[in-house]
Design an enzyme around this catalytic site. Structure first.
Site, short mmCIF file in Angstrom:
data_model
loop_
_atom_site.label_atom_id
_atom_site.label_comp_id
_atom_site.label_asym_id
_atom_site.label_seq_id
_atom_site.Cartn_x
_atom_site.Cartn_y
_atom_site.Cartn_z
N LYS A 100 47.35 21.30 -79.61
CA LYS A 100 48.04 21.34 -78.32
C LYS A 100 47.05 21.28 -77.18
CE LYS A 100 51.39 22.02 -75.38
NZ LYS A 100 52.50 22.93 -75.27
N HIS A 137 50.94 19.25 -72.92
CA HIS A 137 51.62 19.82 -71.75
C HIS A 137 51.22 18.92 -70.58
CE1 HIS A 137 53.42 23.14 -69.29
NE2 HIS A 137 52.78 22.43 -68.38
N HIS A 175 58.31 18.54 -73.71
CA HIS A 175 59.28 18.96 -72.68
C HIS A 175 59.26 18.08 -71.43
CE1 HIS A 175 55.61 20.95 -71.46
NE2 HIS A 175 55.74 21.93 -72.32
#
Ligand code: DOR
Ligand code: ZN
Length: 351
Positions: A100, A137, A175
């Site tokens: 990540k 992200h 997201h």
């Protein structure tokens, strides 16, 4: 004709925050009773940066799950100092399924994140080589960039160059919240995919300011304008396998949300499948929910779909105002769909 029930392959959650310790014990059941597998975010404090940390965290989750039919899929948190050998070891050893990328200071517990993507190029090259996906992200943190533009600017400054420089690297843009992100992902090769949360499908940025400031509608990336929400809904129900389920369920105690500096994160695990089913029904696309929830993510990660089935029922489901010390997404509201249970072809009912 209005459907009254729906049975789909058991879904997976390709992005969730399960936390640790007491909070892990409080939240795990909400995910594990519905989803067969979940990609577990590594932004603990301190973060999960080594294979040893990831294996130990996986054990704590398994112990907390007390034998539930649920598989936690682990990730490593990239820092400026991540060693390519460590990443490869975690992958080859079957401990991690992805890494990540948190840009430093982008969100909760991201202070150890990557300060400049240039610093992790050797890690990205190794991931590309061995076939380990990168989860992103996607927000820049520059203070001169408006908070609502952080995702769009990230695409231009960071993600597009990354996709160009590492064409075989599998990337999940996590997201996504903007039409810009949807359009970008749709235009790339099939190495690039995206997860979509229930909250970004249901609320726009007005939700944070409805009659006063609403901290429980605050998450990162922050919800955007209505035009973006509509683009996300279109992508989710499109049948395009690049877009799949990832709740980003991010529990925080109510006191840390309702505060002078409230934490980012929406706790949606208790309502996630009800919320997705409601959205897909509103879009006239209930027949596409199974692909989005149970097939496309597994396909991207190269995993088989789950054997179990999940039964959903068209019945009013009123979301509790509180669950322990947490306020869930859509607290007090009534949704049209509820989870009725799981069925297993081999071992009989599991719930
Ligand atoms: O809203 C969020 N909450 N976004 C993130 O990226 C992290 C998450 C959390 O861990 O609370
Ligand atoms: Zn997250």
């Amino acid at each position: 004709m209005t459907e009254t029930s729906l049975t789909i392959r058991r879904p997976d959650d390709w992005h969730v925050h399960l936390r640790d310790g007491d909070r892990l014990a409080m939240v795990l059941g909400e995910t594990a009773r519905v989803f067969g597998r979940a990609i577990v975010m590594p932004n603990l404090s301190p973060p999960v940066t080594t294979v040893k940390d990831a294996a130990a965290y996986r054990n704590r989750i398994r112990q907390s799950g007390k034998g539930a039919r649920f598989v936690p899929l682990m990730t490593l948190y990239l820092t400026d100092a991540t060693d390519p050998d460590e990443v490869e070891k975690g992958f080859r050893g079957g401990v991690i399924v992805a890494c990540k990328l948190y840009p430093a200071h982008a969100t909760t517990n991201s202070e150890h994140g990557v300060t400049d993507v240039a610093r992790i190029r050797p890690v990205l090259a190794r991931m590309e080589k061995v076939g380990l996906p990168l989860l992103v992200h996607g927000e820049v943190t520059d203070t001169d960039v408006d908070v609502f533009d952080r995702e769009a600017v990230f695409i231009e400054r960071i993600l597009a160059p990354l996709v160009r420089d590492f064409p075989a690297l599998r990337i999940v843009f996590e997201h996504v919240t903007t039409k810009d992100a949807v359009d970008f992902v749709a235009a790339q090769a099939k190495t690039v995919a995206a997860t979509i949360t229930p909250h970004h499908l249901m609320i726009n940025r007005n939700a944070m300011f409805r009659g006063g400031f609403r901290p429980h509608a605050y998450c990162l990336p922050v919800a955007k304008r209505e035009v973006h929400r509509l683009a996300l809904r279109k992508a989710a129900v499109s049948g395009n396998p690049k877009f799949f389920l990832g709740t980003d369920s991010a529990p925080h105690a109510v006191a840390t949300k309702e505060s002078a500096c409230g934490c980012a994160g929406i706790y949606n695990a208790p309502v996630a499948m009800s919320a997705y089913a409601t959205v897909f029904e509103e879009e006239g696309a209930l027949d596409r929910l199974e692909n989005f929830a149970s097939h496309f993510g597994a396909e991207f990660y190269g995993m088989p779909v789950n054997e179990d089935s999940l039964m959903l029922e068209r019945a009013p489901f009123t979301v509790p105002e509180r669950i322990g010390d947490m306020v869930p997404f859509l607290a007090g509201e009534t949704l049209n769909w509820r989870v009725a249970g799981l069925a297993s072809p081999t071992k009989g009912p599991v719930l």
